[in-house]
Design a protein around this motif. Structure first.
Motif, PDB file in Angstrom:
ATOM      1  N   ALA A 146      51.812  40.322  45.466  1.00 43.77           N
ATOM      2  CA  ALA A 146      50.866  39.786  45.452  1.00 43.77           C
ATOM      3  C   ALA A 146      49.446  39.540  45.318  1.00 43.77           C
ATOM      4  N   ASP A 147      49.080  40.819  45.382  1.00 38.14           N
ATOM      5  CA  ASP A 147      48.030  41.689  45.205  1.00 38.14           C
ATOM      6  C   ASP A 147      48.477  42.601  43.789  1.00 38.14           C
ATOM      7  N   LEU A 148      49.261  42.760  43.007  1.00 35.51           N
ATOM      8  CA  LEU A 148      49.651  43.023  42.225  1.00 35.51           C
ATOM      9  C   LEU A 148      49.672  42.239  41.319  1.00 35.51           C
ATOM     10  N   CYS A 149      50.243  41.161  41.154  1.00 32.73           N
ATOM     11  CA  CYS A 149      49.495  39.950  40.682  1.00 32.73           C
ATOM     12  C   CYS A 149      48.180  39.810  40.359  1.00 32.73           C
ATOM     13  N   GLU A 150      47.049  39.311  41.512  1.00 34.05           N
ATOM     14  CA  GLU A 150      45.975  39.123  41.316  1.00 34.05           C
ATOM     15  C   GLU A 150      45.034  40.473  41.031  1.00 34.05           C
ATOM     16  N   ARG A 151      45.154  41.669  41.567  1.00 34.95           N
ATOM     17  CA  ARG A 151      44.002  42.660  40.534  1.00 34.95           C
ATOM     18  C   ARG A 151      44.781  43.104  39.448  1.00 34.95           C
ATOM     19  N   SER A 152      46.062  43.536  39.227  1.00 31.84           N
ATOM     20  CA  SER A 152      46.724  43.646  38.015  1.00 31.84           C
ATOM     21  C   SER A 152      46.746  43.302  37.124  1.00 31.84           C
ATOM     22  N   VAL A 153      47.633  41.771  36.971  1.00 32.39           N
ATOM     23  CA  VAL A 153      47.818  40.873  35.753  1.00 32.39           C
ATOM     24  C   VAL A 153      46.213  40.253  35.795  1.00 32.39           C
ATOM     25  N   ASN A 154      46.456  39.450  36.785  1.00 37.99           N
ATOM     26  CA  ASN A 154      45.327  38.093  36.327  1.00 37.99           C
ATOM     27  C   ASN A 154      43.787  38.961  36.317  1.00 37.99           C
ATOM     28  N   ARG A 155      43.443  39.454  36.562  1.00 39.17           N
ATOM     29  CA  ARG A 155      41.995  40.385  36.889  1.00 39.17           C
ATOM     30  C   ARG A 155      42.143  41.135  35.856  1.00 39.17           C
ATOM     31  N   ALA A 156      42.809  42.005  35.697  1.00 38.04           N
ATOM     32  CA  ALA A 156      42.962  42.763  34.738  1.00 38.04           C
ATOM     33  C   ALA A 156      43.592  42.432  33.052  1.00 38.04           C
ATOM     34  N   ALA A 157      44.071  41.457  32.906  1.00 35.83           N
ATOM     35  CA  ALA A 157      43.872  40.618  31.824  1.00 35.83           C
ATOM     36  C   ALA A 157      42.490  39.481  31.644  1.00 35.83           C
ATOM     37  N   GLN A 158      41.728  39.229  32.682  1.00 33.30           N
ATOM     38  CA  GLN A 158      40.548  39.012  32.079  1.00 33.30           C
ATOM     39  C   GLN A 158      39.559  39.663  31.985  1.00 33.30           C
ATOM     40  N   ASP A 166      33.719  43.501  22.140  1.00 35.65           N
ATOM     41  CA  ASP A 166      32.768  44.545  21.846  1.00 35.65           C
ATOM     42  C   ASP A 166      34.150  45.986  20.860  1.00 35.65           C
ATOM     43  N   GLY A 167      35.234  45.323  21.543  1.00 36.06           N
ATOM     44  CA  GLY A 167      35.390  46.260  20.263  1.00 36.06           C
ATOM     45  C   GLY A 167      36.842  46.969  21.148  1.00 36.06           C
ATOM     46  N   GLU A 168      38.168  47.841  20.517  1.00 34.02           N
ATOM     47  CA  GLU A 168      39.458  47.678  21.430  1.00 34.02           C
ATOM     48  C   GLU A 168      38.948  49.290  22.522  1.00 34.02           C
ATOM     49  N   ALA A 169      38.309  50.098  21.921  1.00 38.88           N
ATOM     50  CA  ALA A 169      38.015  50.972  23.381  1.00 38.88           C
ATOM     51  C   ALA A 169      37.832  50.527  24.361  1.00 38.88           C
ATOM     52  N   ALA A 170      36.257  49.668  24.922  1.00 38.90           N
ATOM     53  CA  ALA A 170      36.321  49.139  25.658  1.00 38.90           C
ATOM     54  C   ALA A 170      37.414  48.500  26.475  1.00 38.90           C
ATOM     55  N   HIS A 171      38.466  48.204  25.975  1.00 40.34           N
ATOM     56  CA  HIS A 171      38.960  46.582  26.905  1.00 40.34           C
ATOM     57  C   HIS A 171      40.306  47.708  26.744  1.00 40.34           C
ATOM     58  N   ARG A 172      40.388  49.259  26.792  1.00 41.05           N
ATOM     59  CA  ARG A 172      42.033  49.617  26.734  1.00 41.05           C
ATOM     60  C   ARG A 172      42.593  49.950  28.223  1.00 41.05           C
ATOM     61  N   ASP A 173      41.171  50.387  29.227  1.00 36.37           N
ATOM     62  CA  ASP A 173      41.708  50.399  30.443  1.00 36.37           C
ATOM     63  C   ASP A 173      42.101  49.128  30.945  1.00 36.37           C
ATOM     64  N   PRO A 174      41.520  47.987  31.370  1.00 36.02           N
ATOM     65  CA  PRO A 174      42.003  46.779  32.207  1.00 36.02           C
ATOM     66  C   PRO A 174      44.230  46.365  31.058  1.00 36.02           C
ATOM     67  N   LEU A 214      48.993  34.064  32.298  1.00 35.35           N
ATOM     68  CA  LEU A 214      49.096  34.802  31.504  1.00 35.35           C
ATOM     69  C   LEU A 214      49.506  34.343  29.863  1.00 35.35           C
ATOM     70  N   ASP A 215      50.403  33.654  29.892  1.00 36.52           N
ATOM     71  CA  ASP A 215      51.133  33.080  29.182  1.00 36.52           C
ATOM     72  C   ASP A 215      50.166  31.463  28.421  1.00 36.52           C
ATOM     73  N   THR A 216      49.464  30.915  29.251  1.00 33.23           N
ATOM     74  CA  THR A 216      48.678  29.720  28.762  1.00 33.23           C
ATOM     75  C   THR A 216      46.733  29.826  28.389  1.00 33.23           C
ATOM     76  N   VAL A 217      46.614  31.121  30.175  1.00 31.98           N
ATOM     77  CA  VAL A 217      45.175  30.824  29.612  1.00 31.98           C
ATOM     78  C   VAL A 217      44.652  32.359  29.424  1.00 31.98           C
TER      79      VAL A 217
END
Length: 286
Positions: A146-158, A166-174, A214-217
């Motif tokens: 559940a934590d992986l889904c929220e922190r590492s998928v939902n929040r990272a994708a958002q 603002d550019g490719e380099a800015a969102h490489r880490d998430p 992830l696939d719809t939003v």
């Protein structure tokens, strides 16, 4: 039951009603058929998880579920139908009457609005003859998923969608965080039909609803290259499609409502990934 007074919260916040369902009558709230009701708007992830869990446990006859519209119908972002419950549960309550709500028909008050508590009480107190969605030996793993889904998928994708403007380099880490999490889930699902083996658990509810988001939003704000990499997890998306064909999942998912809810609240700009749809969520049961 505990509640955070609305006077101590930001104006936009909803008080956290945190009543729990106990084991017996001595606990105050205990599992009795027909005593309680769930009120959900499944266009939101938390409510969708509750609705799917309710369906998997087969609770239609003992714990009625009221499905609200995807768009709140009061100016403060709440629901008029839930207003009497909030006002009965918190003195001089003047905030939004938001979903989800687990209400007590005997008292006309709210038991809980807290999604994790509601999910846990459904699985542990109302299960009946339904599947064991929270096996005691796997609860730490389920919490970790559940934590992986929220922190590492939902929040990272958002976050990647927000910074990607603002550019490719800015969102490489998430994106790195996102793809690492998807890889972990892919490896799990390459070994078995469900996240934790041969039977569904609460972990599957978390993962499936996360994949829906992830696939719809989130795809609306990711670029095409990122979505191509998201799609490159065959076991994960085959699993998502397979569960989407099960009635317990399919009957609670309204993709159009999810998208309308997203568009009503989102102010981000569309990216090229919006054109890439991975799963046909509307296929329904086969």
């Amino acid at each position: 039951m505990s509640v955070v007074p609305s006077s101590l919260l930001p104006a936009s916040a909803v008080p956290a009603f945190r009543g729990r369902i106990g084991r017996d009558a001595a606990s105050g709230h205990y599992a009795v058929p027909y005593r309680y009701r769930l009120h959900v708007a499944p266009s939101t992830p938390g409510c969708l998880r509750i609705a799917v869990t309710h369906a998997l446990l087969g609770l239609d006859d003992t714990l009625p579920l009221t499905v609200l519209t995807e768009t709140p119908d009061t100016p403060d972002g709440g629901y008029a139908a839930l207003r009497p419950l909030y006002e009965a549960s918190a003195h001089l309550y003047d905030g939004p009457a938001a979903a989800p709500v687990l209400s007590d028909g005997w008292t006309g008050r709210i038991v809980s609005t807290h999604v994790p508590d509601i999910l846990r009480d459904l699985a542990l107190r109302f299960r009946g003859d339904g599947p064991d969605l929270l096996p005691s030996a796997r609860r730490r793993e389920i919490d970790a998923i559940a934590d992986l889904c929220e922190r590492s998928v939902n929040r990272a994708a958002q976050r990647a969608g927000e910074l990607g403007i603002d550019g490719e380099a800015a969102h490489r880490d998430p994106l790195t965080v996102l793809f690492s999490a998807l890889g972990r889930l892919e490896r799990r699902l390459a070994r078995g039909p469900y996240v934790l083996g041969d039977a569904p658990t609460a972990a599957d509810v978390h993962v499936w609803v996360t994949l829906v988001q992830l696939d719809t939003v989130h795809r609306w704000h990711l670029d095409a290259a990122a979505m191509d990499r998201v799609a490159g997890h065959p076991a994960l998306w085959a699993y998502a499609q397979r569960l989407a064909a099960r009635p317990e999942f399919a009957r609670n998912l309204d993709i159009d409502a999810v998208l309308r809810h997203h568009r009503a609240h989102c102010r981000g700009r569309e990216a090229a990934g919006a054109a890439i749809r991975i799963v046909d969520w509307s296929a329904g049961p086969s």
